[in-house]
Design a protein around this motif. Structure first.
Motif, PDB file in Angstrom:
ATOM      1  N   ARG A   1      -3.046   1.839  -8.767  1.00 47.98           N
ATOM      2  CA  ARG A   1      -1.772   2.422  -8.496  1.00 47.98           C
ATOM      3  C   ARG A   1      -0.503   2.445  -9.332  1.00 47.98           C
ATOM      4  O   ARG A   1      -0.384   2.777 -10.136  1.00 47.98           O
TER       5      ARG A   1
ATOM      6  N   ASP B   1      -8.419  10.251   2.821  1.00 44.40           N
ATOM      7  CA  ASP B   1      -8.666   9.406   2.926  1.00 44.40           C
ATOM      8  C   ASP B   1      -8.098   7.640   2.604  1.00 44.40           C
ATOM      9  O   ASP B   1      -7.934   6.615   2.555  1.00 44.40           O
ATOM     10  N   CYS B   2      -8.726   7.516   0.546  1.00 42.84           N
ATOM     11  CA  CYS B   2      -8.385   7.080   0.583  1.00 42.84           C
ATOM     12  C   CYS B   2      -7.733   6.940  -0.766  1.00 42.84           C
ATOM     13  O   CYS B   2      -7.516   6.180  -2.078  1.00 42.84           O
ATOM     14  N   CYS B   3      -6.296   7.514  -0.303  1.00 40.17           N
ATOM     15  CA  CYS B   3      -5.352   8.395  -1.692  1.00 40.17           C
ATOM     16  C   CYS B   3      -3.881   8.031  -0.511  1.00 40.17           C
ATOM     17  O   CYS B   3      -4.163   8.039   0.476  1.00 40.17           O
ATOM     18  N   ARG B   4      -2.927   8.060  -1.461  1.00 40.58           N
ATOM     19  CA  ARG B   4      -1.619   7.869  -0.898  1.00 40.58           C
ATOM     20  C   ARG B   4      -1.281   8.812  -1.484  1.00 40.58           C
ATOM     21  O   ARG B   4      -0.612   9.354  -2.505  1.00 40.58           O
TER      22      ARG B   4
ATOM     23  N   ALA C   1       3.286   0.482  -1.893  1.00 44.64           N
ATOM     24  CA  ALA C   1       3.416   1.355  -1.036  1.00 44.64           C
ATOM     25  C   ALA C   1       2.022  -0.113  -0.370  1.00 44.64           C
ATOM     26  O   ALA C   1       1.668  -0.213  -1.206  1.00 44.64           O
ATOM     27  N   GLY C   2       2.439  -0.043   0.404  1.00 46.67           N
ATOM     28  CA  GLY C   2       1.199  -0.847   1.701  1.00 46.67           C
ATOM     29  C   GLY C   2       1.059  -2.415   1.551  1.00 46.67           C
ATOM     30  O   GLY C   2       2.250  -2.830   1.120  1.00 46.67           O
ATOM     31  N   SER C   3      -0.127  -2.751   0.738  1.00 52.37           N
ATOM     32  CA  SER C   3      -0.239  -4.500   0.834  1.00 52.37           C
ATOM     33  C   SER C   3       0.135  -4.768  -0.329  1.00 52.37           C
ATOM     34  O   SER C   3       0.840  -6.103  -0.999  1.00 52.37           O
ATOM     35  N   LEU C   4       0.909  -3.577  -1.348  1.00 53.31           N
ATOM     36  CA  LEU C   4       1.180  -4.554  -2.747  1.00 53.31           C
ATOM     37  C   LEU C   4       2.751  -4.603  -2.320  1.00 53.31           C
ATOM     38  O   LEU C   4       3.189  -5.993  -2.662  1.00 53.31           O
TER      39      LEU C   4
ATOM     40  N   ASP D   1     -12.700  -7.187   2.934  1.00 51.87           N
ATOM     41  CA  ASP D   1     -12.500  -6.943   1.358  1.00 51.87           C
ATOM     42  C   ASP D   1     -11.489  -7.820   0.574  1.00 51.87           C
ATOM     43  O   ASP D   1     -10.093  -6.432   0.564  1.00 51.87           O
TER      44      ASP D   1
ATOM     45  N   TYR E   1     -11.036  -5.033  -5.062  1.00 57.56           N
ATOM     46  CA  TYR E   1     -11.452  -5.571  -3.862  1.00 57.56           C
ATOM     47  C   TYR E   1     -12.379  -6.226  -3.801  1.00 57.56           C
ATOM     48  O   TYR E   1     -13.377  -4.723  -4.375  1.00 57.56           O
TER      49      TYR E   1
ATOM     50  N   PHE F   1      -4.371   5.256  -5.165  1.00 58.62           N
ATOM     51  CA  PHE F   1      -5.918   5.635  -4.349  1.00 58.62           C
ATOM     52  C   PHE F   1      -6.768   4.730  -4.990  1.00 58.62           C
ATOM     53  O   PHE F   1      -6.790   3.523  -5.867  1.00 58.62           O
ATOM     54  N   LYS F   2      -8.128   4.096  -3.792  1.00 62.75           N
ATOM     55  CA  LYS F   2      -9.158   3.757  -4.250  1.00 62.75           C
ATOM     56  C   LYS F   2     -10.069   4.147  -5.196  1.00 62.75           C
ATOM     57  O   LYS F   2     -10.659   4.964  -4.045  1.00 62.75           O
TER      58      LYS F   2
HETATM   59  N1  UDP Z   1      -7.845   2.058   0.255  1.00 69.37           N
HETATM   60  C1  UDP Z   1      -9.037   2.837   0.752  1.00 69.37           C
HETATM   61  N2  UDP Z   1      -9.664   1.258   1.846  1.00 69.37           N
HETATM   62  C2  UDP Z   1      -9.709   0.259   1.605  1.00 69.37           C
HETATM   63  C3  UDP Z   1      -8.547  -0.232   1.531  1.00 69.37           C
HETATM   64  C4  UDP Z   1      -7.616   0.294   0.574  1.00 69.37           C
HETATM   65  O1  UDP Z   1      -9.370   3.693   0.599  1.00 69.37           O
HETATM   66  O2  UDP Z   1     -11.080  -0.202   2.082  1.00 69.37           O
HETATM   67  C5  UDP Z   1      -6.370   2.685  -0.505  1.00 69.37           C
HETATM   68  C6  UDP Z   1      -5.449   2.752   0.483  1.00 69.37           C
HETATM   69  O3  UDP Z   1      -6.165   4.234   1.443  1.00 69.37           O
HETATM   70  C7  UDP Z   1      -4.434   3.385  -0.517  1.00 69.37           C
HETATM   71  C8  UDP Z   1      -5.243   1.781  -1.588  1.00 69.37           C
HETATM   72  O4  UDP Z   1      -6.316   2.028  -1.196  1.00 69.37           O
HETATM   73  O5  UDP Z   1      -4.351   4.557  -0.639  1.00 69.37           O
HETATM   74  C9  UDP Z   1      -4.592   1.402  -1.629  1.00 69.37           C
HETATM   75  O6  UDP Z   1      -4.707   0.899  -0.512  1.00 69.37           O
HETATM   76  P1  UDP Z   1      -3.552  -1.000   0.309  1.00 69.37           P
HETATM   77  O7  UDP Z   1      -4.524  -2.093  -0.563  1.00 69.37           O
HETATM   78  O8  UDP Z   1      -1.918  -0.571   0.023  1.00 69.37           O
HETATM   79  O9  UDP Z   1      -4.252  -1.092   1.530  1.00 69.37           O
HETATM   80  P2  UDP Z   1      -3.344  -0.827   3.358  1.00 69.37           P
HETATM   81  O10 UDP Z   1      -1.624  -0.543   3.045  1.00 69.37           O
HETATM   82  O11 UDP Z   1      -4.272   0.655   3.067  1.00 69.37           O
HETATM   83  O12 UDP Z   1      -4.173  -2.081   4.207  1.00 69.37           O
END
Ligand code: UDP
Length: 256
Positions: free
Chosen positions: A94, A200-203, A98-101, A129, A121, A176-177
């Motif tokens: 990160r 799909d796996c980045c912001r 954003a998101g979960s953080l 996860d 995770y 991103f993940k």
């Molecule tokens: N992410 C992902 N797969 C997952 C969880 C997260 O690709 O199973 C990516 C998500 O797209 C973002 C980053 O990891 O770019 C951080 O995600 P976050 O922990 O904020 O989770 P979210 O808000 O997606 O629940």
């Protein structure tokens, strides 16, 4: 008719046995899922765009010496990759809250972080996860300490490289993940970047407008997901003609 042996089917991709031992075909579906599969939809064209974007990013990362599983793209929806033993840990990097953080620490989305932060995770659909620490990863033998070091140093390199690459096309890489696998070559093993790197796996936020060009368009019901992914592809210089028109015969893919 498809006679290839299906090795694994995930939420957004299918893995088939590849043409040579030690290879697999990674097929990108149009399925989108969020919130641990509670939300699901088919978004026509998404798989084609992710295949193309991930191909481009893995190739560029390979060019700077990042070891990856990627071999080559086969067609609009499929790429040939090396078979690896996936480490059951998702590595999230990160740069911006954003998101979960944001939820977990009460940070406004968009707050620049003091430095890049890495999180782990445990890959488990049943558990949704959960976030884990290095202690859990080593205690439960998901990865060895040296493997964690390797994953962290590659993930930071990927972050630095992609941050610059996206900045050059007016996009902020928020987070991103990524996933890693063990690649066996004779008696030696090395850790390589696997899976995919796509919207799909980045912001990805537009620098000027802060428009979201990633899967949050689906998670947050913003609409326009394919158009956003297409915009990312366009800015990367990729020409993806009619990503939604890929069910029938061959479709022209212009080279760059
Ligand atoms: N992410 C992902 N797969 C997952 C969880 C997260 O690709 O199973 C990516 C998500 O797209 C973002 C980053 O990891 O770019 C951080 O995600 P976050 O922990 O904020 O989770 P979210 O808000 O997606 O629940």
């Amino acid at each position: 008719m498809n006679r290839r042996r299906r090795v694994y089917e995930g939420k957004a991709k299918i893995l088939y046995e590849g043409p040579e031992p030690g290879t697999l075909i990674q097929h990108f579906k149009d399925d989108a899922t969020a919130f641990n599969n509670q939300k699901h939809a088919k978004i026509e064209g998404k798989g084609v765009l992710n295949n193309r974007i991930s191909e481009y990013l893995f190739q560029k990362l390979g060019d700077i010496g990042v070891p990856t599983h990627f071999i080559k793209r086969m067609n609009m929806r499929e790429q040939l990759v090396r078979e690896v033993e996936i480490i059951p840990v998702e590595v999230v990097v990160r740069n911006v809250a954003a998101g979960s953080l944001s939820k977990r620490l009460g940070l406004d989305e968009g707050t620049q972080l003091p430095r890049s932060i890495m999180e782990f995770y445990y890959k488990s659909d049943e558990l949704g996860d959960p976030m884990v620490s290095e202690e859990h990863i080593t205690a439960f033998n998901w990865a060895a300490p040296q493997e964690i070091d390797d994953m962290m140093s590659v993930a930071l390199r990927v972050n630095d490289f992609l941050t610059g690459l996206f900045l050059g096309i007016g996009i902020r890489l928020v987070d991103f993940k990524c996933e890693f696998g063990r690649l066996w070559e004779n008696d030696t093993m090395r850790i390589v970047l696997a899976d995919e790197i796509s919207p799909d796996c980045c912001r990805l936020w537009d620098i000027e407008t802060e428009d979201k060009l990633d899967k949050d368009r689906f998670r947050r019901d913003l609409g326009g997901l394919v158009e956003a992914y297409q915009e990312v592809a366009r800015r990367l210089g990729l020409h993806v003609d009619n990503p939604t028109q890929n069910q029938g015969g061959p479709v022209l893919v212009r080279s760059q």
